[in-house]
Design a protein around this motif. Structure first.
Motif, mmCIF file in Angstrom:
data_model
loop_
_atom_site.group_PDB
_atom_site.id
_atom_site.type_symbol
_atom_site.label_atom_id
_atom_site.label_comp_id
_atom_site.label_asym_id
_atom_site.label_seq_id
_atom_site.Cartn_x
_atom_site.Cartn_y
_atom_site.Cartn_z
ATOM 1 N N ASN A 159 66.545 14.844 -41.745
ATOM 2 C CA ASN A 159 66.533 13.606 -42.444
ATOM 3 C C ASN A 159 67.230 12.503 -41.742
ATOM 4 O O ASN A 159 68.090 11.818 -42.417
ATOM 5 N N LYS A 160 67.096 12.339 -40.263
ATOM 6 C CA LYS A 160 68.030 11.612 -39.622
ATOM 7 C C LYS A 160 66.945 10.303 -39.109
ATOM 8 O O LYS A 160 66.045 10.586 -38.746
ATOM 9 N N GLU A 161 67.386 9.361 -39.246
ATOM 10 C CA GLU A 161 66.720 8.204 -38.843
ATOM 11 C C GLU A 161 66.364 8.008 -37.465
ATOM 12 O O GLU A 161 67.473 8.370 -36.546
ATOM 13 N N ILE A 162 65.441 7.511 -37.228
ATOM 14 C CA ILE A 162 65.131 7.339 -35.708
ATOM 15 C C ILE A 162 65.071 6.174 -35.413
ATOM 16 O O ILE A 162 64.134 5.279 -35.864
ATOM 17 N N HIS A 163 65.665 5.628 -34.187
ATOM 18 C CA HIS A 163 65.468 4.275 -33.774
ATOM 19 C C HIS A 163 65.063 4.012 -32.479
ATOM 20 O O HIS A 163 65.002 4.847 -31.608
ATOM 21 N N GLY A 164 64.615 2.647 -31.858
ATOM 22 C CA GLY A 164 64.313 2.644 -30.457
ATOM 23 C C GLY A 164 65.136 1.718 -29.880
ATOM 24 O O GLY A 164 65.527 0.561 -30.422
ATOM 25 N N LEU A 165 65.234 1.732 -28.582
ATOM 26 C CA LEU A 165 65.811 0.794 -27.506
ATOM 27 C C LEU A 165 65.325 -0.248 -27.311
ATOM 28 O O LEU A 165 65.792 -1.362 -26.961
ATOM 29 N N GLU A 166 63.981 -0.285 -27.320
ATOM 30 C CA GLU A 166 63.169 -1.325 -26.855
ATOM 31 C C GLU A 166 61.994 -1.084 -27.526
ATOM 32 O O GLU A 166 61.445 -0.177 -28.208
ATOM 33 N N SER A 167 61.072 -2.265 -27.505
ATOM 34 C CA SER A 167 59.892 -2.282 -28.239
ATOM 35 C C SER A 167 58.818 -1.684 -27.235
ATOM 36 O O SER A 167 58.896 -1.751 -26.231
ATOM 37 N N GLN A 171 58.132 -1.732 -23.162
ATOM 38 C CA GLN A 171 57.874 -0.625 -22.268
ATOM 39 C C GLN A 171 56.596 -0.685 -21.667
ATOM 40 O O GLN A 171 56.497 -0.241 -20.462
ATOM 41 N N ILE A 172 55.421 -1.069 -22.437
ATOM 42 C CA ILE A 172 54.069 -1.228 -21.781
ATOM 43 C C ILE A 172 54.227 -2.018 -20.544
ATOM 44 O O ILE A 172 53.548 -1.854 -19.585
ATOM 45 N N GLN A 173 54.913 -3.214 -20.900
ATOM 46 C CA GLN A 173 54.819 -4.223 -19.807
ATOM 47 C C GLN A 173 55.565 -3.961 -18.637
ATOM 48 O O GLN A 173 55.139 -4.007 -17.430
ATOM 49 N N THR A 174 56.683 -2.905 -18.881
ATOM 50 C CA THR A 174 57.505 -2.371 -17.430
ATOM 51 C C THR A 174 56.621 -1.402 -16.806
ATOM 52 O O THR A 174 56.189 -1.245 -15.653
ATOM 53 N N ASP A 235 64.366 -2.035 -10.047
ATOM 54 C CA ASP A 235 65.459 -3.035 -10.856
ATOM 55 C C ASP A 235 64.729 -2.881 -12.252
ATOM 56 O O ASP A 235 65.476 -2.852 -13.334
ATOM 57 N N ASP A 236 63.420 -3.329 -12.127
ATOM 58 C CA ASP A 236 62.653 -3.562 -13.658
ATOM 59 C C ASP A 236 62.581 -1.890 -14.551
ATOM 60 O O ASP A 236 62.532 -2.069 -15.675
ATOM 61 N N PHE A 237 62.403 -1.069 -13.653
ATOM 62 C CA PHE A 237 61.902 0.197 -14.278
ATOM 63 C C PHE A 237 63.441 0.756 -14.856
ATOM 64 O O PHE A 237 63.330 1.325 -15.903
ATOM 65 N N LEU A 238 64.529 0.628 -14.020
ATOM 66 C CA LEU A 238 65.803 1.406 -14.481
ATOM 67 C C LEU A 238 66.779 0.303 -14.819
ATOM 68 O O LEU A 238 67.162 0.093 -16.132
ATOM 69 N N ASP A 239 67.371 -0.402 -13.821
ATOM 70 C CA ASP A 239 68.635 -1.162 -13.817
ATOM 71 C C ASP A 239 68.409 -2.058 -14.838
ATOM 72 O O ASP A 239 69.378 -2.273 -15.789
ATOM 73 N N ASN A 240 67.519 -3.068 -14.891
ATOM 74 C CA ASN A 240 67.454 -3.973 -15.996
ATOM 75 C C ASN A 240 67.222 -3.645 -17.363
ATOM 76 O O ASN A 240 67.827 -4.197 -18.247
ATOM 77 N N ARG A 241 66.540 -2.592 -17.676
ATOM 78 C CA ARG A 241 66.545 -1.749 -18.894
ATOM 79 C C ARG A 241 67.878 -1.443 -19.383
ATOM 80 O O ARG A 241 68.180 -1.617 -20.794
ATOM 81 N N ASN A 242 68.537 -0.826 -18.476
ATOM 82 C CA ASN A 242 69.711 -0.261 -18.753
ATOM 83 C C ASN A 242 70.880 -1.238 -19.227
ATOM 84 O O ASN A 242 71.555 -0.904 -20.148
ATOM 85 N N VAL A 243 70.840 -2.385 -18.490
ATOM 86 C CA VAL A 243 71.584 -3.443 -18.834
ATOM 87 C C VAL A 243 71.239 -4.027 -20.337
ATOM 88 O O VAL A 243 72.515 -4.296 -20.979
ATOM 89 N N ALA A 244 70.010 -3.954 -20.580
ATOM 90 C CA ALA A 244 69.541 -4.447 -21.973
ATOM 91 C C ALA A 244 69.994 -3.582 -23.090
ATOM 92 O O ALA A 244 70.107 -3.970 -24.190
ATOM 93 N N ALA A 265 66.847 9.770 -15.301
ATOM 94 C CA ALA A 265 67.229 8.803 -14.096
ATOM 95 C C ALA A 265 67.976 7.614 -14.617
ATOM 96 O O ALA A 265 68.609 6.849 -13.620
ATOM 97 N N HIS A 266 67.890 7.210 -15.839
ATOM 98 C CA HIS A 266 68.640 6.299 -16.474
ATOM 99 C C HIS A 266 70.045 6.360 -16.632
ATOM 100 O O HIS A 266 70.978 5.562 -16.710
ATOM 101 N N LEU A 267 70.607 7.570 -16.305
ATOM 102 C CA LEU A 267 72.184 8.023 -16.475
ATOM 103 C C LEU A 267 72.972 7.534 -15.381
ATOM 104 O O LEU A 267 74.061 6.925 -15.377
ATOM 105 N N ALA A 268 72.675 7.813 -14.251
ATOM 106 C CA ALA A 268 73.532 7.561 -13.351
ATOM 107 C C ALA A 268 73.022 6.354 -12.242
ATOM 108 O O ALA A 268 72.018 5.481 -12.570
ATOM 109 N N GLY A 269 73.749 6.096 -11.150
ATOM 110 C CA GLY A 269 73.579 4.659 -10.507
ATOM 111 C C GLY A 269 74.765 3.834 -10.807
ATOM 112 O O GLY A 269 75.459 3.783 -11.893
#
Length: 288
Positions: A159-167, A171-174, A235-244, A265-269
């Motif tokens: 019974n834990k809520e689930i949320h998303g970091l992006e719409s 993600q489809i656009q990326t 940048d679009d696939f990883l870095d820009n999303r990470n910053v957002a 792959a989003h963790l390092a760098g």
């Protein structure tokens, strides 16, 4: 001259600081005024059957949190429909028309050998979707859903809520931002070098299982920079999303302890989630 040496030292220090030397897929987020610690886990969205396991280490961290934050809100009932609609060709042209007779025949062979599908069954897909789909066949095993769905199941069971970091739209656009020309080149590379694709995928899975997130990032970066296999912009696939994601993560972990799961792959760098959180003053430590 002294100023040049100082500048060089500062640049090297930033590069060294950005390197993640500890090997772990699970990290604890603490400090910076947090009342309770949160956790972040690096996932692979698709895995071989039997490779996804809720170990005691992961379960322990999961149990300490109150809600789950994924790349997408996987509990959204409209998610699958939106993904299916986005995967279809929008210009009225079929895969066969876009690829031509020779390449279409090769794709059909790959599909028949590695799935119950034929080209005719996927003829209405857009090329970026097809490229991703046949690329996944490089796993060379019975495919199963990755850790994301495991965490969704665990969240629902507890019974834990689930949320998303992006719409899902973002993600489809990326993920589907490749042009038909780039996607066709990627498809051509996959079908003509399928043995190499399987070898690289095997290496990726081995690295993932070793929990070396820095190596995973380096491998991802290398593939994006390889001109023979177009995959879009790193940048679009990883870095820009990470910053957002960072403001959303910060707001969430300040409210209550959260279990966060994003692609490994989003963790390092330098602009990886771990480094960005550390720059904001949080202590992010590997959970061994």
């Amino acid at each position: 001259m002294k100023n040049i040496f100082t500048l060089t030292f500062l640049i090297l220090s930033q590069i060294i600081f950005a390197q993640i030397n500890e090997k772990s897929l699970l990290w604890e987020i603490s400090g910076n005024g947090l009342k309770q610690n949160s956790y972040i886990f690096g996932t692979m969205h698709i895995m071989c059957a039997g490779d996804v396991e809720m170990t005691s280490r992961i379960q322990n961290a999961f149990n300490k949190t109150q809600s789950v934050l994924l790349e997408l809100d996987m509990d959204d009932p409209s998610l699958m429909m939106k993904m299916m609609q986005a995967s279809l060709s929008q210009d009225g042209k079929t895969v066969s028309e876009k690829l031509g007779k020779e390449l279409s025949a090769k794709v059909d062979t790959i599909l028949r050998k590695n799935s119950p599908m034929t080209l005719q069954m996927v003829n209405n897909l857009n090329l970026p979707t097809l490229s991703m789909q046949i690329g996944m066949f490089g796993l060379d095993c019975e495919m199963d859903l990755g850790y994301d769905m495991l965490f969704v199941q665990e969240a629902k069971a507890n019974n834990k809520e689930i949320h998303g970091l992006e719409s899902v739209e973002l993600q489809i656009q990326t993920l589907l931002s490749q042009s038909d020309e780039e996607s066709k080149k990627a498809i051509e590379y996959i079908v003509n070098n399928f043995g190499e694709v399987k070898s690289e995928m095997k290496k990726l899975i081995t690295t993932y299982k070793s929990e070396d997130v820095q190596d995973l990032y380096d491998m991802t970066k290398a593939t994006f920079e390889d001109p023979k296999y177009p995959q879009g912009n790193l940048d679009d696939f990883l870095d820009n999303r990470n910053v957002a994601w960072i403001p959303i993560i910060e707001k969430s972990i300040k409210e209550k302890p959260i279990f966060i799961a994003v692609g490994a792959a989003h963790l390092a760098g330098e602009k990886g989630v771990i480094n960005l959180l550390r720059k904001e003053g949080y202590k992010v430590t590997a959970v061994k």
